[in-house]
Design a protein around this motif. Sequence first.
Motif, PDB file in Angstrom:
ATOM      1  N   TYR A   1       7.448 -34.388  -5.643  1.00 32.28           N
ATOM      2  CA  TYR A   1       6.590 -33.248  -5.882  1.00 32.28           C
ATOM      3  C   TYR A   1       5.833 -33.454  -7.194  1.00 32.28           C
ATOM      4  O   TYR A   1       6.345 -34.049  -8.136  1.00 32.28           O
ATOM      5  CB  TYR A   1       7.403 -31.956  -6.041  1.00 32.28           C
TER       6      TYR A   1
ATOM      7  N   GLN B   1       2.346 -23.683 -12.253  1.00 39.04           N
ATOM      8  CA  GLN B   1       2.098 -23.752 -10.814  1.00 39.04           C
ATOM      9  C   GLN B   1       3.391 -24.073 -10.069  1.00 39.04           C
ATOM     10  O   GLN B   1       4.377 -24.503 -10.651  1.00 39.04           O
ATOM     11  CB  GLN B   1       1.036 -24.805 -10.494  1.00 39.04           C
ATOM     12  N   ALA B   2       3.347 -23.874  -8.780  1.00 42.00           N
ATOM     13  CA  ALA B   2       4.477 -24.219  -7.937  1.00 42.00           C
ATOM     14  C   ALA B   2       4.513 -25.722  -7.702  1.00 42.00           C
ATOM     15  O   ALA B   2       3.479 -26.401  -7.776  1.00 42.00           O
ATOM     16  CB  ALA B   2       4.368 -23.486  -6.599  1.00 42.00           C
ATOM     17  N   PRO B   3       5.681 -26.264  -7.407  1.00 39.60           N
ATOM     18  CA  PRO B   3       5.736 -27.687  -7.025  1.00 39.60           C
ATOM     19  C   PRO B   3       4.910 -27.927  -5.767  1.00 39.60           C
ATOM     20  O   PRO B   3       4.946 -27.134  -4.822  1.00 39.60           O
ATOM     21  CB  PRO B   3       7.223 -27.914  -6.748  1.00 39.60           C
TER      22      PRO B   3
ATOM     23  N   LEU C   1       4.207 -30.699  -2.778  1.00 40.50           N
ATOM     24  CA  LEU C   1       4.768 -31.887  -2.142  1.00 40.50           C
ATOM     25  C   LEU C   1       3.716 -32.971  -2.000  1.00 40.50           C
ATOM     26  O   LEU C   1       2.608 -32.726  -1.498  1.00 40.50           O
ATOM     27  CB  LEU C   1       5.330 -31.515  -0.761  1.00 40.50           C
TER      28      LEU C   1
ATOM     29  N   SER D   1      13.706 -30.505   5.320  1.00 34.93           N
ATOM     30  CA  SER D   1      14.002 -29.168   4.818  1.00 34.93           C
ATOM     31  C   SER D   1      13.541 -28.051   5.727  1.00 34.93           C
ATOM     32  O   SER D   1      13.951 -26.927   5.569  1.00 34.93           O
ATOM     33  CB  SER D   1      13.380 -28.999   3.441  1.00 34.93           C
ATOM     34  N   GLY D   2      12.648 -28.346   6.646  1.00 31.93           N
ATOM     35  CA  GLY D   2      12.204 -27.297   7.548  1.00 31.93           C
ATOM     36  C   GLY D   2      13.313 -26.807   8.473  1.00 31.93           C
ATOM     37  O   GLY D   2      13.217 -25.742   9.047  1.00 31.93           O
TER      38      GLY D   2
ATOM     39  N   GLN E   1      17.315 -28.274  -0.774  1.00 29.54           N
ATOM     40  CA  GLN E   1      16.774 -29.375  -1.552  1.00 29.54           C
ATOM     41  C   GLN E   1      17.445 -29.402  -2.924  1.00 29.54           C
ATOM     42  O   GLN E   1      17.593 -28.367  -3.572  1.00 29.54           O
ATOM     43  CB  GLN E   1      15.268 -29.224  -1.730  1.00 29.54           C
TER      44      GLN E   1
ATOM     45  N   GLN F   1      13.836 -19.585   1.590  1.00 28.48           N
ATOM     46  CA  GLN F   1      14.730 -19.967   0.504  1.00 28.48           C
ATOM     47  C   GLN F   1      14.186 -19.415  -0.813  1.00 28.48           C
ATOM     48  O   GLN F   1      12.987 -19.189  -0.957  1.00 28.48           O
ATOM     49  CB  GLN F   1      14.842 -21.493   0.400  1.00 28.48           C
TER      50      GLN F   1
ATOM     51  N   TYR G   1      14.398 -20.181  -5.071  1.00 27.59           N
ATOM     52  CA  TYR G   1      14.748 -21.116  -6.123  1.00 27.59           C
ATOM     53  C   TYR G   1      14.448 -20.469  -7.480  1.00 27.59           C
ATOM     54  O   TYR G   1      13.545 -19.656  -7.613  1.00 27.59           O
ATOM     55  CB  TYR G   1      13.917 -22.403  -6.023  1.00 27.59           C
TER      56      TYR G   1
ATOM     57  N   PHE H   1      10.847 -18.799  -7.312  1.00 28.24           N
ATOM     58  CA  PHE H   1       9.985 -19.227  -6.206  1.00 28.24           C
ATOM     59  C   PHE H   1      10.653 -18.902  -4.876  1.00 28.24           C
ATOM     60  O   PHE H   1      11.855 -19.139  -4.706  1.00 28.24           O
ATOM     61  CB  PHE H   1       9.761 -20.741  -6.224  1.00 28.24           C
TER      62      PHE H   1
ATOM     63  N   PRO I   1       9.553 -22.739   5.496  1.00 27.06           N
ATOM     64  CA  PRO I   1       9.321 -23.961   6.276  1.00 27.06           C
ATOM     65  C   PRO I   1       7.852 -24.136   6.614  1.00 27.06           C
ATOM     66  O   PRO I   1       7.154 -23.171   6.914  1.00 27.06           O
ATOM     67  CB  PRO I   1      10.138 -23.727   7.555  1.00 27.06           C
TER      68      PRO I   1
ATOM     69  N   PHE J   1       9.440 -27.711   3.279  1.00 28.25           N
ATOM     70  CA  PHE J   1       9.249 -26.368   2.750  1.00 28.25           C
ATOM     71  C   PHE J   1       8.050 -26.361   1.818  1.00 28.25           C
ATOM     72  O   PHE J   1       7.781 -27.330   1.120  1.00 28.25           O
ATOM     73  CB  PHE J   1      10.486 -25.932   1.944  1.00 28.25           C
TER      74      PHE J   1
ATOM     75  N   PHE K   1       6.380 -24.124  -1.335  1.00 27.33           N
ATOM     76  CA  PHE K   1       6.757 -23.141  -2.332  1.00 27.33           C
ATOM     77  C   PHE K   1       5.668 -22.093  -2.504  1.00 27.33           C
ATOM     78  O   PHE K   1       4.470 -22.410  -2.488  1.00 27.33           O
ATOM     79  CB  PHE K   1       6.983 -23.830  -3.681  1.00 27.33           C
ATOM     80  N   GLY K   2       6.094 -20.842  -2.670  1.00 29.61           N
ATOM     81  CA  GLY K   2       5.178 -19.798  -3.082  1.00 29.61           C
ATOM     82  C   GLY K   2       4.766 -20.013  -4.526  1.00 29.61           C
ATOM     83  O   GLY K   2       5.335 -20.868  -5.214  1.00 29.61           O
ATOM     84  N   PRO K   3       3.809 -19.228  -5.011  1.00 31.63           N
ATOM     85  CA  PRO K   3       3.294 -19.438  -6.369  1.00 31.63           C
ATOM     86  C   PRO K   3       4.271 -19.048  -7.471  1.00 31.63           C
ATOM     87  O   PRO K   3       4.093 -19.458  -8.616  1.00 31.63           O
ATOM     88  CB  PRO K   3       2.034 -18.570  -6.416  1.00 31.63           C
TER      89      PRO K   3
END
Lengths: 116, 109
Positions: free
Chosen positions: A35, A41-43, A45, A98-99, A105, B33, B35, B88, B92, B97, B99-101
């Motif tokens: 990632y 910001q969000a990670p 992929l 992961s889906g 994770q 999920q 995190y 976060f 899926p 997955f 991630f949201g913001p």
Amino acid sequence: DAMVIQNPRYQVTQFGKPVTLSCSQTLNHNVMYWYQQKSSQAPKLLFHYYDKDFNNEADTPDNFQSRRPNTSFCFLDIRSPGLGDAAMYLCATSRQTSGRSGETQYFGPGTRLLVL
Amino acid sequence: GQQVMQIPQYQHVQEGEDFTTYCNSSTTLSNIQWYKQRPGGHPVFLIQLVKSGEVKKQKRLTFQFGEAKKNSSLHITATQTTDVGTYFCAHPYGQNFVFGPGTRLSVLP
């Protein structure tokens, strides 16, 4: 006990100079992910390996490549780093992709890349 | 690709106050999920919700999955300074997955 290890924790490179980030895992998980996370910001992929099968995200630039020589190790190669590639790079693992319901994770501590 | 919204983006609370973050999707999610990422740290898995209307608790944290499986929430009771970080949700998308913001929580002592 460290489960997902990333080295180095901080990496400084020069504009255009190839750099490799490494990740290793002791979990024997099938899947390894890379990632990119920029500040606040969000990670995001970049790609993942399911065993030896490489899966690239559609919007991952060609400048980013990856290698997985064995179950335990995975590398992120940035062929010609630009200033916009400065970010935290996170490696993660999971038993299955992961889906699937129930898969967690596990993230490494990350490598913060600085491009001068 | 599929995206979720998280609100609020930032939240500042006084220590001891409660905190809630919401994760909203326009489509039904099979599971979700949560995190937590501490400042300077990496995301750490908190929980996964699968069933419609599911509620799970971890000490002061309460997680809910909406009846329609389009929304989820994380509620922290009586926040502590150790709760500081970004929360976060992740859902899926294909094999993986997304991630949201995130919601960044600050706790003032």
